[in-house]
Design a protein around this motif. Structure first.
Motif, PDB file in Angstrom:
ATOM      1  N   MET A  19       8.096  -4.268  -2.455  1.00 11.39           N
ATOM      2  CA  MET A  19       7.504  -3.952  -3.753  1.00 11.39           C
ATOM      3  C   MET A  19       7.710  -5.118  -4.709  1.00 11.39           C
ATOM      4  N   TYR A  20       6.635  -5.470  -5.404  1.00  7.55           N
ATOM      5  CA  TYR A  20       6.694  -6.494  -6.446  1.00  7.55           C
ATOM      6  C   TYR A  20       6.195  -5.905  -7.764  1.00  7.55           C
ATOM      7  N   GLN A  21       6.834  -6.312  -8.838  1.00  2.00           N
ATOM      8  CA  GLN A  21       6.418  -5.913 -10.179  1.00  2.00           C
ATOM      9  C   GLN A  21       5.712  -7.089 -10.839  1.00  2.00           C
ATOM     10  N   VAL A  22       4.477  -6.871 -11.270  1.00  2.33           N
ATOM     11  CA  VAL A  22       3.705  -7.941 -11.896  1.00  2.33           C
ATOM     12  C   VAL A  22       4.210  -8.151 -13.316  1.00  2.33           C
ATOM     13  N   MET A  23       4.570  -9.398 -13.612  1.00  8.34           N
ATOM     14  CA  MET A  23       5.107  -9.740 -14.927  1.00  8.34           C
ATOM     15  C   MET A  23       4.096 -10.479 -15.801  1.00  8.34           C
ATOM     16  N   MET A  24       3.139 -11.150 -15.184  1.00  9.55           N
ATOM     17  CA  MET A  24       2.136 -11.916 -15.927  1.00  9.55           C
ATOM     18  C   MET A  24       0.806 -11.805 -15.212  1.00  9.55           C
ATOM     19  N   GLY A  25      -0.272 -11.665 -15.992  1.00 13.62           N
ATOM     20  CA  GLY A  25      -1.611 -11.682 -15.420  1.00 13.62           C
ATOM     21  C   GLY A  25      -2.218 -10.335 -15.126  1.00 13.62           C
ATOM     22  N   ALA A  26      -1.527  -9.235 -15.485  1.00 13.25           N
ATOM     23  CA  ALA A  26      -2.047  -7.892 -15.267  1.00 13.25           C
ATOM     24  C   ALA A  26      -1.452  -6.980 -16.332  1.00 13.25           C
ATOM     25  N   PRO A  27      -2.045  -5.799 -16.552  1.00 13.50           N
ATOM     26  CA  PRO A  27      -1.495  -4.882 -17.556  1.00 13.50           C
ATOM     27  C   PRO A  27      -0.046  -4.508 -17.247  1.00 13.50           C
ATOM     28  N   GLU A  28       0.726  -4.239 -18.292  1.00 10.43           N
ATOM     29  CA  GLU A  28       2.100  -3.786 -18.117  1.00 10.43           C
ATOM     30  C   GLU A  28       2.124  -2.553 -17.217  1.00 10.43           C
ATOM     31  N   GLY A  29       3.164  -2.465 -16.379  1.00 13.26           N
ATOM     32  CA  GLY A  29       3.287  -1.311 -15.493  1.00 13.26           C
ATOM     33  C   GLY A  29       2.530  -1.452 -14.192  1.00 13.26           C
ATOM     34  N   THR A  30       2.165  -2.694 -13.812  1.00 15.70           N
ATOM     35  CA  THR A  30       1.462  -2.922 -12.549  1.00 15.70           C
ATOM     36  C   THR A  30       2.469  -3.301 -11.465  1.00 15.70           C
ATOM     37  N   TYR A  31       2.420  -2.584 -10.350  1.00 18.60           N
ATOM     38  CA  TYR A  31       3.291  -2.829  -9.204  1.00 18.60           C
ATOM     39  C   TYR A  31       2.422  -3.001  -7.962  1.00 18.60           C
ATOM     40  N   LEU A  32       2.856  -3.869  -7.059  1.00 12.29           N
ATOM     41  CA  LEU A  32       2.136  -4.120  -5.812  1.00 12.29           C
ATOM     42  C   LEU A  32       3.078  -3.901  -4.634  1.00 12.29           C
ATOM     43  N   LEU A  33       2.678  -3.047  -3.710  1.00 17.61           N
ATOM     44  CA  LEU A  33       3.478  -2.786  -2.516  1.00 17.61           C
ATOM     45  C   LEU A  33       2.769  -3.404  -1.315  1.00 17.61           C
ATOM     46  N   PHE A  34       3.452  -4.319  -0.631  1.00 17.54           N
ATOM     47  CA  PHE A  34       2.893  -5.041   0.516  1.00 17.54           C
ATOM     48  C   PHE A  34       3.484  -4.490   1.810  1.00 17.54           C
ATOM     49  N   SER A  35       2.606  -4.000   2.697  1.00 16.23           N
ATOM     50  CA  SER A  35       3.038  -3.521   4.012  1.00 16.23           C
ATOM     51  C   SER A  35       2.329  -4.343   5.085  1.00 16.23           C
ATOM     52  N   PRO A  36       3.059  -5.143   5.882  1.00 19.39           N
ATOM     53  CA  PRO A  36       2.414  -5.925   6.940  1.00 19.39           C
ATOM     54  C   PRO A  36       1.995  -5.016   8.094  1.00 19.39           C
ATOM     55  N   LEU A  37       0.839  -5.309   8.680  1.00 21.07           N
ATOM     56  CA  LEU A  37       0.317  -4.518   9.793  1.00 21.07           C
ATOM     57  C   LEU A  37      -0.058  -5.442  10.946  1.00 21.07           C
ATOM     58  N   LYS A  38       0.395  -5.100  12.146  1.00 19.62           N
ATOM     59  CA  LYS A  38      -0.025  -5.868  13.319  1.00 19.62           C
ATOM     60  C   LYS A  38      -1.427  -5.464  13.750  1.00 19.62           C
ATOM     61  N   SER A  39      -1.785  -4.213  13.462  1.00 19.72           N
ATOM     62  CA  SER A  39      -3.137  -3.734  13.739  1.00 19.72           C
ATOM     63  C   SER A  39      -3.409  -2.551  12.828  1.00 19.72           C
ATOM     64  N   LEU A  40      -4.685  -2.197  12.692  1.00 22.38           N
ATOM     65  CA  LEU A  40      -5.043  -1.056  11.853  1.00 22.38           C
ATOM     66  C   LEU A  40      -4.609   0.268  12.477  1.00 22.38           C
ATOM     67  N   LYS A  41      -4.240   0.241  13.740  1.00 22.18           N
ATOM     68  CA  LYS A  41      -3.733   1.449  14.389  1.00 22.18           C
ATOM     69  C   LYS A  41      -2.486   1.972  13.672  1.00 22.18           C
ATOM     70  N   GLU A  42      -1.738   1.082  13.032  1.00 21.50           N
ATOM     71  CA  GLU A  42      -0.536   1.506  12.324  1.00 21.50           C
ATOM     72  C   GLU A  42      -0.879   2.452  11.182  1.00 21.50           C
ATOM     73  N   ILE A  43      -2.071   2.303  10.604  1.00 23.40           N
ATOM     74  CA  ILE A  43      -2.498   3.235   9.562  1.00 23.40           C
ATOM     75  C   ILE A  43      -2.803   4.593  10.186  1.00 23.40           C
ATOM     76  N   ASP A  44      -3.419   4.586  11.383  1.00 21.04           N
ATOM     77  CA  ASP A  44      -3.621   5.840  12.116  1.00 21.04           C
ATOM     78  C   ASP A  44      -2.283   6.543  12.331  1.00 21.04           C
ATOM     79  N   ASP A  45      -1.292   5.777  12.736  1.00 15.90           N
ATOM     80  CA  ASP A  45       0.034   6.346  13.006  1.00 15.90           C
ATOM     81  C   ASP A  45       0.652   6.926  11.736  1.00 15.90           C
ATOM     82  N   ASP A  46       0.437   6.249  10.598  1.00 12.18           N
ATOM     83  CA  ASP A  46       0.976   6.758   9.335  1.00 12.18           C
ATOM     84  C   ASP A  46       0.374   8.111   8.987  1.00 12.18           C
ATOM     85  N   PHE A  47      -0.943   8.239   9.172  1.00  8.61           N
ATOM     86  CA  PHE A  47      -1.583   9.535   8.906  1.00  8.61           C
ATOM     87  C   PHE A  47      -1.045  10.612   9.841  1.00  8.61           C
ATOM     88  N   ALA A  48      -0.856  10.245  11.102  1.00  8.70           N
ATOM     89  CA  ALA A  48      -0.361  11.214  12.080  1.00  8.70           C
ATOM     90  C   ALA A  48       1.063  11.654  11.765  1.00  8.70           C
TER      91      ALA A  48
END
Length: 296
Positions: A187-216
Motif C-alpha cells: 500500500m502506498y499513500q499519495v502525497m503529491m499529485g492527487a486529491p488528499e486521501g488517495t491510496y494505491l494498493l499494488f498486487s503483483p500477478l503472475k497470471s490473471l488466473k490469480e484473480i480467479d482464485d481470489d474470487f473463488a
C-alpha cells in the motif's frame, strides 16, 4: 499555501521515518514511488509504444534510475504508467535532476516531437509506502520479476477518515496472515499529485488466473475476517470512501528500464530479442531488387 506545503512535508517525513524503523525487514521495497501516467491517442498505441521504447533506451544510456513500464488492461485502455522507486525523496530529487540533465540534444528532441503526436495528456504523482497497511512487503521484489501484471486498487478516502481506513486495512492484512497467503501486496499513500486521501494498493500477478482464485476464495477471506468485522466494514463503506476502483496493468519490458539484477529474475521476459529485420528478397537470377522508391 506555504503553511499547507510545510505540513505536507512534515507528514511525508513522519511516514518515511516509520518506514525507516522497519527498513531491516524490507530493505529492497521502494519507500517512495514516482508515478508517471500518459494517455495515448486512440488507435496510436503501436506508435506510442515505439516512441516509449526509444525513450527507455535513451534514458538507460543516460543513467537514470530503473523504471517499470505498464499498459492498462482495464479502465482507461489508452493509459500507460511508469513507476520509479526510491529510498527517499532526496534520492528521487537526484534522479529528477538526472532526467533534466539528459533532456536535451537532437535525439531527445526528436523523441519529444514524436511523443507529442501520440500522447494527449500526462500526469505524475508521488507516493510513500505504508508498511502498516501492506502484506509481506519484503517479498515484493523477489516475486516482481516473475510477475506479468499489477492489480492496482485506488482508494479515495473522505477527509478525516484515514484512521478508519487504516483500521480496516489492518483487518484485511490480519486475515491474509491467517490464510497464510503467498501473494504480497503493498500500500502506498499519495502525497503529491492527487486529491488528499488517495491510496494505491499494488498486487503483483503472475497470471490473471490469480484473480480467479481470489474470487473463488472470497468465502475463506470473509471467514478469516470474522462476521462482525465484515459487517462493520460493509456498513461503514459509504462513510469512509469517496470511491474505490480496481484495474489491471500489464508489464511491458520494451518500454521499461530495469536493472540487470532485476532482469536476471526472468531474462527471457525482461530482455526480449529485438525483432530481426527481414532480408530483402532475392530474384531468381540472384540479383537483389532495388530499394523502394528508387528507379531500377
Amino acid at each position: 499555501m506555504k503553511r499547507t506545503f510545510c505540513l505536507l512535508l512534515t507528514v511525508v517525513a513522519v511516514l518515511l521515518g516509520a518506514v525507516g524503523a522497519a527498513a531491516q525487514s524490507q530493505p529492497e521495497v521502494p519507500k517512495v514511488l514516482w508515478i508517471y501516467r500518459e494517455d495515448a491517442k486512440p488507435s496510436r498505441g503501436s506508435a506510442h509504444e515505439r516512441v516509449e521504447r526509444g525513450f527507455a533506451q535513451y534514458w538507460a544510456k543516460n543513467n537514470v534510475q530503473p523504471f517499470l513500464g505498464l499498459e492498462a488492461v482495464s479502465g482507461n485502455a489508452t493509459e500507460v504508467m511508469f513507476l520509479s522507486g526510491y529510498d527517499s525523496l532526496a534520492a528521487m530529487e537526484k534522479d529528477y535532476q538526472a532526467f533534466g540533465k539528459a533532456a536535451n540534444g537532437a535525439e531527445y528532441e526528436a523523441l519529444e516531437r514524436q511523443e507529442a503526436e501520440v500522447v494527449t495528456s500526462v500526469r505524475s504523482m508521488v507516493a510513500v509506502i505504508r508498511p502498516d497497511l501492506s502484506y509481506r512487503p519484503e517479498r515484493l521484489m523477489s516475486v516482481l520479476p516473475q510477475s506479468r501484471y499489477f492489480n492496482i486498487e485506488t482508494f479515495r478516502v473522505r477527509l478525516g477518515r484515514d484512521a478508519d481506513f487504516a483500521a480496516g486495512g489492518k483487518l484485511f492484512r490480519d486475515a491474509f496472515e491467517k490464510l497464510k497467503r503467498d501473494q504480497p501486496y503493498v500500500m502506498y499513500q499519495v502525497m503529491m499529485g492527487a486529491p488528499e486521501g488517495t491510496y494505491l494498493l499494488f498486487s503483483p500477478l503472475k497470471s490473471l488466473k490469480e484473480i480467479d482464485d481470489d474470487f473463488a476464495n472470497q468465502g475463506a477471506l470473509m471467514q478469516a475476517m470474522g462476521d462482525e468485522n465484515m459487517k462493520n466494514l460493509m456498513k461503514g463503506l459509504g462513510d469512509v470512501f469517496l470511491s474505490m476502483e480496481s484495474n489491471v496493468y500489464a508489464f511491458n519490458p520494451s518500454i521499461s528500464n530495469v536493472s540487470k539484477e532485476f532482469a536476471a529474475g526472468d531474462l527471457k521476459f525482461w530482455t526480449p530479442k529485438p525483432m530481426a529485420r527481414r532480408a530483402p528478397a532475392v530474384k531468381k537470377d540472384g540479383a537483389k531488387p532495388a530499394a523502394e522508391g528508387k528507379p531500377q
